[in-house]
Design a protein around this motif. Structure first.
Motif, PDB file in Angstrom:
ATOM      1  N   UNK A 181       0.826  -1.205   0.000  1.00  0.00           N
ATOM      2  CA  UNK A 181       0.000   0.000   0.000  1.00  0.00           C
ATOM      3  C   UNK A 181       0.862   1.257   0.000  1.00  0.00           C
ATOM      4  N   UNK A 182       1.949   1.257   0.783  1.00  0.00           N
ATOM      5  CA  UNK A 182       2.849   2.415   0.786  1.00  0.00           C
ATOM      6  C   UNK A 182       3.513   2.577  -0.567  1.00  0.00           C
ATOM      7  N   UNK A 183       3.923   1.469  -1.192  1.00  0.00           N
ATOM      8  CA  UNK A 183       4.542   1.544  -2.529  1.00  0.00           C
ATOM      9  C   UNK A 183       3.550   2.105  -3.548  1.00  0.00           C
ATOM     10  N   UNK A 184       2.317   1.717  -3.399  1.00  0.00           N
ATOM     11  CA  UNK A 184       1.293   2.221  -4.320  1.00  0.00           C
ATOM     12  C   UNK A 184       1.138   3.737  -4.181  1.00  0.00           C
ATOM     13  N   UNK A 185       1.226   4.234  -2.940  1.00  0.00           N
ATOM     14  CA  UNK A 185       1.109   5.679  -2.749  1.00  0.00           C
ATOM     15  C   UNK A 185       2.342   6.426  -3.246  1.00  0.00           C
ATOM     16  N   UNK A 186       3.527   5.774  -3.188  1.00  0.00           N
ATOM     17  CA  UNK A 186       4.774   6.427  -3.572  1.00  0.00           C
ATOM     18  C   UNK A 186       5.269   5.977  -4.951  1.00  0.00           C
ATOM     19  N   UNK A 187       4.383   5.383  -5.783  1.00  0.00           N
ATOM     20  CA  UNK A 187       4.859   4.772  -7.029  1.00  0.00           C
ATOM     21  C   UNK A 187       5.421   5.798  -8.017  1.00  0.00           C
ATOM     22  N   UNK A 188       4.998   7.052  -7.917  1.00  0.00           N
ATOM     23  CA  UNK A 188       5.495   8.071  -8.856  1.00  0.00           C
ATOM     24  C   UNK A 188       6.964   8.415  -8.593  1.00  0.00           C
ATOM     25  N   UNK A 189       7.443   8.169  -7.403  1.00  0.00           N
ATOM     26  CA  UNK A 189       8.826   8.509  -7.075  1.00  0.00           C
ATOM     27  C   UNK A 189       9.821   7.470  -7.566  1.00  0.00           C
ATOM     28  N   UNK A 190       9.344   6.273  -7.892  1.00  0.00           N
ATOM     29  CA  UNK A 190      10.241   5.218  -8.359  1.00  0.00           C
ATOM     30  C   UNK A 190      10.531   5.393  -9.840  1.00  0.00           C
ATOM     31  N   UNK A 191      11.773   5.098 -10.216  1.00  0.00           N
ATOM     32  CA  UNK A 191      12.101   5.054 -11.648  1.00  0.00           C
ATOM     33  C   UNK A 191      11.374   3.899 -12.324  1.00  0.00           C
ATOM     34  N   UNK A 192      11.369   2.780 -11.709  1.00  0.00           N
ATOM     35  CA  UNK A 192      10.619   1.608 -12.154  1.00  0.00           C
ATOM     36  C   UNK A 192       9.944   1.025 -10.923  1.00  0.00           C
TER      37      UNK A 192
ATOM     38  N   UNK B  43      20.009   1.950  -7.282  1.00  0.00           N
ATOM     39  CA  UNK B  43      20.261   2.236  -5.866  1.00  0.00           C
ATOM     40  C   UNK B  43      19.288   3.274  -5.322  1.00  0.00           C
ATOM     41  N   UNK B  44      18.943   4.254  -6.123  1.00  0.00           N
ATOM     42  CA  UNK B  44      18.000   5.278  -5.674  1.00  0.00           C
ATOM     43  C   UNK B  44      16.662   4.653  -5.309  1.00  0.00           C
ATOM     44  N   UNK B  45      16.165   3.739  -6.164  1.00  0.00           N
ATOM     45  CA  UNK B  45      14.902   3.072  -5.859  1.00  0.00           C
ATOM     46  C   UNK B  45      15.024   2.190  -4.607  1.00  0.00           C
TER      47      UNK B  45
END
Length: 762
Positions: free
Chosen positions: A180-191, A229-231
């Protein structure tokens, strides 16, 4: 008138002459009387001394006769007692044998009863111990059944949860919060991250290979995959937000195509590999299972024997590990063969598509475990009842055994007391009585001997006093004969002058009276006291000489002296000292000189030990001071080295542009306290910085680093290799780097030599 006057003159002349004659006679008479008084006094003293000596001689002689009579009486008593002891001993020995036989018969009877009761008690104790062992065994079985039931119930709940949502099988309920947290922050990930890996794979024939796959790649199934590494840092922050501790993150390039491994690079066996029974629509997932989990080189076999054959006997190339269907792990590294048992709490079936059959099977197992637990509890209750009866019987048997033991001990004590009393009565009393008589007899004989010696001396003194009295008596008689004529003339003149010189005569008589009183009473007493004093002084000198021979005065002064003590007190003290001397002589047969030599030897030895101890204490103090100084220096050096190592570590972190690594569960912390919370790349970075800091502080001719960059992505690997090569060139030491990755990115230098082997999968 003239005639009367002449008559008067003649009378006066006669009176004058008479007075002169009387005066002359008075002088002679006074001299004779004085001599007479002295002789009388001497005669009186000599007679008195003779009478006293005779009286003392008679008294001592009578005392010696009494002592001799007592000696005869004691000797007769000793003979009588010896005869009586002989008669009593013979009669008492017969009585003693009879009573001893009676006592021994009673003791044997009591001992038989005691042994029988003790054997009965030991038998009951063994039965109780056996019952307790059975109860402990049953309790252990009940606990095992209950634990198995709880485990099965837990697995049923897990399967039911996995049946409703397959993702929860790989991380539990926390993974849902993380998604659920990844879903909320998905725009910040490169992939978008891929995970958990187990949710993206399926297992062929899961009922057969579920446990083997869990042992082989079970840890990787909970991991998430990111592209850089950033992701990974962003995913770590999401995990902290979702309270998902120790999340495993794998950095892998998503754009890389599906790896195809040639057949000659795979294990040459007919048994399946881990990657061959896993299916996934995502090539990145399969690539991670190959690169990270080595699933293509993990062979699955049916049982233990087949696993040993494949792992150790067939020498199969490209084989890393062999897993049996029940979870055994087998591998060989060189000549070392290793077999590991199944891991605890390993549960297969997470990759199974259908959970109904497993849930039903587990419910049957739980029901069976409950039935066995109930049966074991029933057996335990019956054994508890039997154990209680055994305890009651044991208490009764113990009480009867204690009573029998008490009776036996009382009889043994009675026998021992009887023997002691017999010995005491038959020997101690008689012997002590005879010994006392002998001691008393010896004392009396010694006293008779001393009295006899003193009686002989007294006889000599009596003889001397008798001779002296006779001499004085003869002198007195001679003096009386010579003075009779003069005394008659003196009496005549005295009668003539009695009327004329009455007053003078009275005064003279009074004077003579007082002089007689002084000479006969006072002076005689003084002379008697003086004679007695001389006698006592002579006795004291003789006694002093005898005592000095026995014990010198210097030794008396060393023990406190004897001033102010009476003869009776000194005699009692001497008796006590003699007894003490006899006791110590029996305890210590050595002489006083030997004891003094031993005392001086021990004293010198103690003095040497004290000096040695003092020297040791001084050396120990010096050692303590040196140790404290060295320890303080060591602590300071350790602190400075730690500080220097920390600075070097921070410097290399900044040099290769890597941020401080933080714990995933504690964002407020400024440094790492537990590396288990770091990902593989983060651990590699931290290890590299720490190794460079250590190399900076130490000297070594050769240094080597093996596969330090296996968990890094391409960018981090390039930065790390450049930093290590620059450090090696700057230090000037010889370095050896071993890595399975491409080394073409390592910069060229005349001191850098690269040796690249052919890729195993090209």
């Amino acid at each position: 008138m003239f005639g009367f006057q002449r008559k008067m003159e003649e009378l006066n002349d006669q009176l004058t002459k008479k007075k002169a004659q009387i005066a002359h006679m008075m002088e002679k008479t006074s001299e004779v009387r004085r001599m007479t008084d002295e002789l009388k006094q001497s005669l009186s003293l000599a007679t008195k001394e003779k009478l006293e000596l005779e009286e003392e001689h008679g008294r001592k002689f009578n005392y010696i006769q009494k002592m001799e009579k007592r000696v005869k009486i004691f000797e007769q008593q000793i003979r009588d007692m010896d005869e009586q002891n002989i008669r009593n001993t013979q009669a008492e020995e017969l009585d003693m044998e009879v009573k001893l036989k009676e006592f021994q018969a009673e003791i044997d009877s009591a001992n038989v009863v005691f042994q029988r009761l003790r054997n009965e008690e030991d038998t009951l104790i063994d039965q109780i111990n056996q019952a307790k062992d059975e109860i402990n065994k049953i309790v252990h079985e009940i606990e095992e059944y209950d634990k198995r039931d709880r485990d099965i119930r837990s697995r049923i709940r897990e399967f039911q949860l996995h049946q409703s949502n397959k993702v929860t099988a790989f991380g539990g309920g926390r993974v849902m919060g993380l998604l659920e947290v990844i879903e909320r922050q998905h725009r910040k990930f490169n992939r978008a991250p891929i995970g958990p890996i187990g949710a993206h794979v399926t297992l062929v024939d899961g009922d057969k290979w579920g446990t083997a796959i869990e042992c082989a790649v079970g840890k990787v199934l909970n991991a998430f995959i990111v592209t850089d590494h950033k992701d990974s840092l962003l995913l770590r922050a999401c995990a902290r937000e979702a309270n998902y501790k120790h999340l495993q993150i794998v950095i892998y390039e998503f754009s890389r195509p599906r790896l195809h491994i040639p057949d000659h690079m795979l294990p040459q066996t007919h048994h399946p590999t881990a990657i061959s029974v896993l299916r996934s629509d995502n090539p990145t997932v399969l690539n991670v299972l190959i690169d990270v989990g080595n699933a293509e080189r993990q062979v699955l076999v049916k049982d233990y024997d087949a696993g040993k054959t494949v792992a150790f006997d067939q020498r199969i190339s490209n084989l890393k590990e062999v897993y049996t269907s029940d979870g055994y792990k087998m591998f060989s590294r060189g000549s070392v063969q290793t077999i590991l048992p199944p891991m605890k709490n390993t549960r297969g079936g997470r990759l199974s598509g259908s959970y109904d059959n497993k849930i039903k099977t587990l419910e049957n197992e739980a029901f069976e475990a409950q039935n066995k637990a109930r049966q074991s509890k029933g057996m335990k209750r019956s054994i508890d009842e039997e154990l209680q009866g055994l305890h009651d019987n044991l208490q009764n048997a113990k009480k009867r055994r204690q009573d029998a033991e008490r009776v036996l001990r009382s009889k043994e004590f009675g026998l021992r007391d009887f023997k002691k009393s017999y010995v005491a009565e038959s020997s101690s009393t008689a012997v002590s009585t005879v010994d006392e008589l002998h001691v008393e007899l010896s004392k009396i004989r010694d006293e008779i001997h001393e009295r006899g010696n003193s009686l002989e001396k007294l006889q000599l003194r009596l003889k001397e006093a008798d001779n002296k009295a006779n001499d004085v008596k003869i002198s007195f008689e001679n003096l009386c004969e010579s003075a009779k004529v003069e005394i008659g003339a003196l009496e005549e003149a005295e009668r003539e002058l009695m009327m004329i010189d009455k007053d003078l005569k009275d005064a003279e008589l009074k004077k003579n009276h007082y002089e007689g009183v002084m000479s006969t009473k006072v002076l005689s007493q003084l002379n008697g006291a003086e004679a007695e004093y001389q006698e006592l002084e002579q006795n004291r000198r003789e006694s002093y000489k005898k005592a000095s021979i026995i014990c010198p005065e210097s030794e008396i002064e060393t023990v406190g002296g004897c001033d102010g003590s009476t003869p009776e007190q000194l005699s009692a003290h001497l008796t006590r000292l003699s007894q003490r001397l006899q006791q110590e002589s029996r305890r210590h047969p050595e002489s006083i000189e030997d004891l003094r030599m031993l005392y001086n030897k021990k004293e010198r030895k103690i003095l040497r030990k004290q000096q040695t101890y003092k020297a040791f204490r001084e050396k120990l103090g010096a050692c303590h001071k040196a140790l404290e100084l060295r320890w303080s220096k060591f602590q300071r050096n350790a602190t400075l080295l730690k500080r220097q190592l920390t600075w070097q570590y921070d410097l290399y972190h900044l040099h290769i542009h890597i941020m401080w690594v933080k714990m995933p569960q504690d964002a407020s912390s400024s440094s790492v306290r537990d590396t288990r919370g770091l990902s593989g790349g983060e651990r590699s970075f931290s290890t590299l910085c720490f190794a460079l800091a250590l190399h900076e502080m130490t000297e070594a001719p050769f240094r080597a680093m093996d596969e330090f960059d296996v968990f890094m992505d391409a960018v981090s690997r390039k930065i790390s290799l450049d930093a290590v090569v620059d450090f090696a060139l700057a230090q000037g030491s010889q370095w050896i780097f071993i890595t399975p990755h491409d080394i073409s990115m390592v910069k060229q230098d005349e001191r850098v030599k690269k040796q690249q082997m052919a890729a195993p999968r090209s």
